[in-house]
Design a protein around this motif. Structure first.
Motif, PDB file in Angstrom:
ATOM      1  N   THR A  20      30.204  25.400  82.977  1.00  0.00           N
ATOM      2  CA  THR A  20      29.308  24.760  83.943  1.00  0.00           C
ATOM      3  C   THR A  20      29.186  25.592  85.217  1.00  0.00           C
ATOM      4  O   THR A  20      28.175  25.533  85.898  1.00  0.00           O
ATOM      5  CB  THR A  20      29.799  23.341  84.307  1.00  0.00           C
ATOM      6  OG1 THR A  20      31.074  23.435  84.950  1.00  0.00           O
ATOM      7  CG2 THR A  20      29.892  22.466  83.076  1.00  0.00           C
ATOM      8  N   GLU A  21      30.212  26.378  85.509  1.00  0.00           N
ATOM      9  CA  GLU A  21      30.192  27.205  86.718  1.00  0.00           C
ATOM     10  C   GLU A  21      29.208  28.364  86.593  1.00  0.00           C
ATOM     11  O   GLU A  21      28.657  28.822  87.592  1.00  0.00           O
ATOM     12  CB  GLU A  21      31.597  27.745  87.020  1.00  0.00           C
ATOM     13  CG  GLU A  21      32.590  26.660  87.386  1.00  0.00           C
ATOM     14  CD  GLU A  21      34.010  27.187  87.529  1.00  0.00           C
ATOM     15  OE1 GLU A  21      34.207  28.425  87.516  1.00  0.00           O
ATOM     16  OE2 GLU A  21      34.931  26.361  87.636  1.00  0.00           O
ATOM     17  N   VAL A  22      28.998  28.854  85.382  1.00  0.00           N
ATOM     18  CA  VAL A  22      28.104  30.009  85.217  1.00  0.00           C
ATOM     19  C   VAL A  22      26.713  29.626  84.739  1.00  0.00           C
ATOM     20  O   VAL A  22      25.811  30.470  84.727  1.00  0.00           O
ATOM     21  CB  VAL A  22      28.704  31.060  84.256  1.00  0.00           C
ATOM     22  CG1 VAL A  22      30.011  31.610  84.800  1.00  0.00           C
ATOM     23  CG2 VAL A  22      28.870  30.501  82.859  1.00  0.00           C
TER      24      VAL A  22
ATOM     25  N   THR B 128      20.962  27.514  84.863  1.00  0.00           N
ATOM     26  CA  THR B 128      19.721  26.790  84.594  1.00  0.00           C
ATOM     27  C   THR B 128      19.891  25.281  84.719  1.00  0.00           C
ATOM     28  O   THR B 128      18.919  24.550  84.662  1.00  0.00           O
ATOM     29  CB  THR B 128      19.204  27.089  83.180  1.00  0.00           C
ATOM     30  OG1 THR B 128      20.149  26.584  82.231  1.00  0.00           O
ATOM     31  CG2 THR B 128      18.967  28.586  82.977  1.00  0.00           C
ATOM     32  N   GLY B 129      21.137  24.838  84.830  1.00  0.00           N
ATOM     33  CA  GLY B 129      21.389  23.400  84.894  1.00  0.00           C
ATOM     34  C   GLY B 129      21.485  22.742  83.532  1.00  0.00           C
ATOM     35  O   GLY B 129      21.499  21.524  83.433  1.00  0.00           O
ATOM     36  N   ALA B 130      21.586  23.539  82.491  1.00  0.00           N
ATOM     37  CA  ALA B 130      21.728  22.970  81.148  1.00  0.00           C
ATOM     38  C   ALA B 130      23.095  22.322  80.959  1.00  0.00           C
ATOM     39  O   ALA B 130      23.227  21.368  80.198  1.00  0.00           O
ATOM     40  CB  ALA B 130      21.495  24.039  80.087  1.00  0.00           C
ATOM     41  N   LEU B 131      24.100  22.843  81.645  1.00  0.00           N
ATOM     42  CA  LEU B 131      25.457  22.299  81.563  1.00  0.00           C
ATOM     43  C   LEU B 131      25.897  21.897  82.964  1.00  0.00           C
ATOM     44  O   LEU B 131      25.976  22.737  83.856  1.00  0.00           O
ATOM     45  CB  LEU B 131      26.436  23.339  81.006  1.00  0.00           C
ATOM     46  CG  LEU B 131      26.114  23.919  79.634  1.00  0.00           C
ATOM     47  CD1 LEU B 131      27.077  25.046  79.298  1.00  0.00           C
ATOM     48  CD2 LEU B 131      26.154  22.844  78.572  1.00  0.00           C
ATOM     49  N   THR B 132      26.176  20.627  83.144  1.00  0.00           N
ATOM     50  CA  THR B 132      26.611  20.147  84.452  1.00  0.00           C
ATOM     51  C   THR B 132      27.784  19.184  84.276  1.00  0.00           C
ATOM     52  O   THR B 132      27.958  18.585  83.216  1.00  0.00           O
ATOM     53  CB  THR B 132      25.473  19.411  85.199  1.00  0.00           C
ATOM     54  OG1 THR B 132      24.983  18.360  84.363  1.00  0.00           O
ATOM     55  CG2 THR B 132      24.340  20.367  85.548  1.00  0.00           C
TER      56      THR B 132
END
Length: 136
Positions: free
Chosen positions: A117-119, A122-126
């Motif tokens: 989530t840190e890398v 695009t906001g796909a993983l939050t």
């Protein structure tokens, strides 16, 4: 805490897979990442990240008790010193995100380290706060 996946935002860049294997194996090898990215081509070119939802099915199935929820964390974590690599957890995973890799000594499982989530730019993983799923 959970990782929320927004498949509409994933570009398939695989930064999440790279940081996962750097964090856990000290190398860049997306094939050993605990997050899987499905790709559907040619049209419309959709990438679908998939990762452990921490349901605990693997922990309940493990005959060695090698997978446990740790402390205050929301993750079920594999204790590599207890794991015999029998594969029962892999067979039990209801969403098919646990797997074995020939170059990994134990099954690959997300430990909710959140590096992905840190890398993800695009906001796909939050990261989201949500209650723990209840163990069945």
């Amino acid at each position: 805490m959970r990782i929320k996946v927004d498949t509409s935002r994933c570009t398939g860049c695989k930064l999440c897979q790279q940081i996962c294997t750097i964090e856990h194996y000290g190398e860049i090898n997306p094939k050993k990442a605990a997050i899987r990215i499905g790709a559907e081509f040619p049209e419309p070119g959709v990438f679908t990240p998939r990762l452990c939802v921490q349901c605990g099915a693997c922990a309940r199935a493990c005959p060695e008790g090698a997978i446990e929820r740790t402390g205050s964390a929301d993750a079920f974590v594999l204790d590599t010193s207890k794991c015999t690599n029998c594969g029962v957890c892999v067979e039990t995973c209801p969403i098919g995100v646990m797997y074995t890799h020939a170059a990994a000594p134990t099954p690959v499982k997300c430990d909710l380290c959140l590096k992905c989530t840190e890398v993800c730019n695009t906001g796909a993983l939050t990261v989201v706060d949500s209650p723990r799923p209840t163990s069945r």
